[in-house]
Design a protein around this motif. Structure first.
Motif, short mmCIF file in Angstrom:
data_model
loop_
_atom_site.label_atom_id
_atom_site.label_comp_id
_atom_site.label_asym_id
_atom_site.label_seq_id
_atom_site.Cartn_x
_atom_site.Cartn_y
_atom_site.Cartn_z
N VAL A 56 0.86 -1.19 0.00
CA VAL A 56 0.00 0.00 0.00
C VAL A 56 0.89 1.24 0.00
O VAL A 56 1.71 1.42 0.91
CB VAL A 56 -0.92 0.02 1.24
CG1 VAL A 56 -1.77 1.29 1.25
CG2 VAL A 56 -1.78 -1.22 1.27
N PRO A 57 0.78 2.10 -1.00
CA PRO A 57 1.62 3.30 -1.03
C PRO A 57 1.36 4.20 0.16
O PRO A 57 0.23 4.34 0.63
CB PRO A 57 1.23 3.99 -2.34
CG PRO A 57 0.62 2.91 -3.18
CD PRO A 57 -0.07 2.00 -2.21
N TYR A 58 2.42 4.83 0.66
CA TYR A 58 2.25 5.87 1.68
C TYR A 58 1.59 7.09 1.02
O TYR A 58 1.66 7.27 -0.20
CB TYR A 58 3.60 6.27 2.26
CG TYR A 58 4.24 5.18 3.09
CD1 TYR A 58 3.86 4.97 4.41
CD2 TYR A 58 5.25 4.38 2.56
CE1 TYR A 58 4.45 3.97 5.18
CE2 TYR A 58 5.85 3.38 3.32
CZ TYR A 58 5.44 3.19 4.63
OH TYR A 58 6.02 2.19 5.38
N ALA A 59 0.94 7.92 1.84
CA ALA A 59 0.35 9.15 1.31
C ALA A 59 1.40 9.97 0.58
O ALA A 59 1.14 10.60 -0.45
CB ALA A 59 -0.29 9.95 2.45
N ASN A 60 2.60 9.96 1.13
CA ASN A 60 3.76 10.56 0.48
C ASN A 60 4.52 9.43 -0.20
O ASN A 60 5.17 8.62 0.47
CB ASN A 60 4.63 11.27 1.52
CG ASN A 60 5.96 11.72 0.96
OD1 ASN A 60 6.16 11.75 -0.26
ND2 ASN A 60 6.88 12.07 1.85
N LEU A 61 4.47 9.36 -1.51
CA LEU A 61 5.09 8.24 -2.23
C LEU A 61 6.57 8.10 -1.89
O LEU A 61 7.12 6.99 -1.89
CB LEU A 61 4.94 8.43 -3.75
CG LEU A 61 3.66 7.96 -4.39
CD1 LEU A 61 3.65 8.35 -5.87
CD2 LEU A 61 3.49 6.45 -4.24
N ALA A 62 7.23 9.20 -1.61
CA ALA A 62 8.66 9.18 -1.35
C ALA A 62 8.99 9.09 0.14
O ALA A 62 10.11 9.40 0.55
CB ALA A 62 9.32 10.43 -1.95
N GLU A 63 8.04 8.63 0.94
CA GLU A 63 8.24 8.56 2.39
C GLU A 63 9.54 7.85 2.77
O GLU A 63 10.34 8.35 3.57
CB GLU A 63 7.05 7.84 3.04
CG GLU A 63 7.24 7.48 4.51
CD GLU A 63 7.24 8.67 5.43
OE1 GLU A 63 7.90 8.60 6.49
OE2 GLU A 63 6.58 9.69 5.10
N LEU A 64 9.76 6.67 2.21
CA LEU A 64 10.94 5.91 2.62
C LEU A 64 12.22 6.44 1.99
O LEU A 64 13.30 6.29 2.58
CB LEU A 64 10.73 4.43 2.31
CG LEU A 64 9.56 3.78 3.05
CD1 LEU A 64 9.53 2.28 2.80
CD2 LEU A 64 9.60 4.07 4.55
N SER A 65 12.11 7.07 0.83
CA SER A 65 13.28 7.77 0.29
C SER A 65 13.71 8.90 1.23
O SER A 65 14.91 9.12 1.46
CB SER A 65 12.97 8.34 -1.10
OG SER A 65 12.75 7.32 -2.04
N GLU A 66 12.74 9.59 1.79
CA GLU A 66 13.04 10.66 2.73
C GLU A 66 13.74 10.12 3.98
O GLU A 66 14.63 10.77 4.53
CB GLU A 66 11.77 11.42 3.11
CG GLU A 66 11.18 12.23 1.96
CD GLU A 66 9.93 13.00 2.36
OE1 GLU A 66 9.53 12.91 3.54
OE2 GLU A 66 9.35 13.68 1.48
N GLN A 67 13.35 8.92 4.41
CA GLN A 67 13.99 8.33 5.58
C GLN A 67 15.47 8.03 5.31
O GLN A 67 16.33 8.23 6.17
CB GLN A 67 13.27 7.05 5.99
CG GLN A 67 11.80 7.21 6.36
CD GLN A 67 11.59 8.10 7.58
OE1 GLN A 67 12.46 8.20 8.44
NE2 GLN A 67 10.46 8.77 7.64
N ILE A 68 15.77 7.57 4.09
CA ILE A 68 17.16 7.31 3.72
C ILE A 68 17.96 8.61 3.69
O ILE A 68 19.08 8.67 4.20
CB ILE A 68 17.23 6.60 2.36
CG1 ILE A 68 16.52 5.24 2.40
CG2 ILE A 68 18.68 6.45 1.90
CD1 ILE A 68 17.12 4.25 3.37
#
Length: 451
Positions: free
Chosen positions: A124-136
């Motif tokens: 399921v996509p996060y509301a912010n598609l780049a959520e996990l990129s932001e974590q990195i």
């Protein structure tokens, strides 16, 4: 800093002063008369060109044989998918921060994160598609490592275009959704220091179709393009059955592979494919520790380097993060296969020097990073080593590199690391080790309740 010796773009230099300004090397010149050295040996700190940081949390969990008597990469992969289903954004950031810290302490200045974990459990996509990129990105900023973020396009479960299943669903995007994700990831990268950049990573010929691969390349612009290629025998057989060509053969026949590209593993190539890939100027991204751990096979390093090919090194599954061990593992694999010694040495350069210079130069190229050697104007990615001990025994020149790589204790000699001028490792330890490791160990305690 004043160093007793340095391997610069001009070769070995003794008693030099290296100045840093605005993240870059401002000068390299003879040290002032009588100046006390602050560093024993200065080297260009390489970029780790292939990392899946979240897999660090799996280290040690996949070494027991399962019910399948022919345990392989594919059984390991199933366990990996099962494990990652539970990871949260906060946990992913904590794990990445620990991994990046360990890379810096191992002598790397920067990392190309091959980032394919994009969505929540179940895909399921996060509301912010780049959520996990932001974590990195946040983990890299926190630790002070240089970053090339490589968002991964992953469309299918195989060349028959079967849908992603199980843990793979956290990876999946169609090209349109991936373009939006990549845009968000680029915005996250832009919040970092100026040495952060972004590329693109179509995962493999098994996981993307020709339209997806072409769309991904269009997002890369002049940035790095990374892709797994010819890693496993079963992969080669699947590609050959579906595309009527082996992976390397098909890619070179259908795309303009050039120095922007980094092809990961390449452990299943014929001599002709090896020579053809070398001629493109692309980097072969080697991960010898992981390739040995997974039973991938042996990269034909003697043939590839003999034809002028570029190589770099990465820690991939991060089962063990050690720059010097990666280099040694490649050389030893060549010796074991060919029953030889000093397989990659040249007439004018020892094995250790050939390996280290290739790692620094190839890593910088693969990461699109303005580093790779100690020269004025380059990013101040510097690895400092203390040789005044029982492991380095005050050796110099090529022999010092050979001792660090093949003596078994090279990592214990690392004293300092600068990443784009950020002095992040001092006396062998990351400056924020206690805080970052405390968060990682708490995260692991949470995860291991569900293993």
């Amino acid at each position: 800093m004043v160093t007793k010796q340095a391997l610069t773009s001009n070769g070995w230099e003794a008693n030099v002063e290296i100045g840093i300004k605005d993240r870059r090397i401002a000068h390299i010149r003879p040290a002032p008369h009588g100046a006390t050295p602050t560093v024993g040996l200065a080297l260009a700190a390489p970029l780790n060109l292939h990392s899946h940081s979240f897999q660090r949390a799996m280290s040690g969990l996949t070494e027991a044989r399962g019910p399948d008597p022919s345990d392989s990469f594919w059984t390991w992969r199933r366990l990996m998918y099962k494990f990652l289903d539970q990871l949260t954004p906060d946990q992913i950031q904590a794990i990445a921060a620990q991994v990046f810290l360990e890379m810096l302490e191992a002598g790397y200045s920067s990392v190309a994160e091959f980032h394919y974990l994009h969505h929540n459990a179940g895909g399921v996509p996060y509301a912010n598609l780049a959520e996990l990129s932001e974590q990195i990105v946040e983990a890299a900023k926190d630790v002070g490592i240089g970053l090339t973020l490589l968002p991964v396009l992953y469309q299918f479960g195989g060349l028959d275009k079967r849908p992603l299943a199980g843990g793979q669903r956290r990876f999946g995007n169609d090209p349109m959704q991936f373009a939006r994700l990549h845009e968000g990831a680029a915005k996250a990268v832009a919040t970092g220091p100026e040495d952060f950049n972004i590329g693109v990573a179509p995962h493999s010929l098994r996981a993307v179709d020709t339209l997806g691969l072409s769309d991904a390349l269009s997002l890369a612009g002049n940035g790095p393009v990374h892709m797994h290629l010819a890693e496993q025998v079963a992969e080669v057989e699947e590609v050959q059955a579906a595309l009527n060509a082996r992976p390397t053969e098909w890619l070179l026949s259908n795309y303009d592979v050039d120095p922007r590209w980094c092809l990961i593993h390449c452990t299943q190539m014929t001599p002709l494919e090896t020579q053809a890939l070398a001629a493109t100027g692309a980097v072969a991204g080697l991960c010898p520790i992981t390739e040995a751990n997974l039973g991938d096979g042996i990269f034909n390093g003697t043939h590839y380097l003999g034809h002028g090919g570029n190589i770099g090194f990465g820690s991939d599954s991060t089962v063990h993060i050690s720059l010097f061990e990666e280099l040694k593992s490649l050389e030893y694999s060549q010796r074991l296969r060919d029953k030889s010694r000093a397989a990659l040495a040249k007439a004018d350069r020892s094995t250790g020097r050939v390996l280290f210079e290739a790692a620094a130069r190839g890593g910088a190229q693969a990461g699109g990073r303005d580093s790779g050697t100690l020269a004025v104007g380059k990013l101040a990615d510097i690895l400092a080593v203390d040789l005044d001990n029982e492991w380095g025994v005050n050796r110099s020149g090529d022999m010092a590199l050979d001792t660090l790589i093949f003596g078994g204790n090279g990592q214990r000699c690392i004293s300092d690391v600068w990443s784009a001028g950020r002095h992040v490792v001092k006396e062998g330890r990351h400056i924020e080790r206690e805080r970052i490791t405390k968060k990682f160990t708490a995260t692991m305690a949470e995860l291991e309740q569900n293993i």
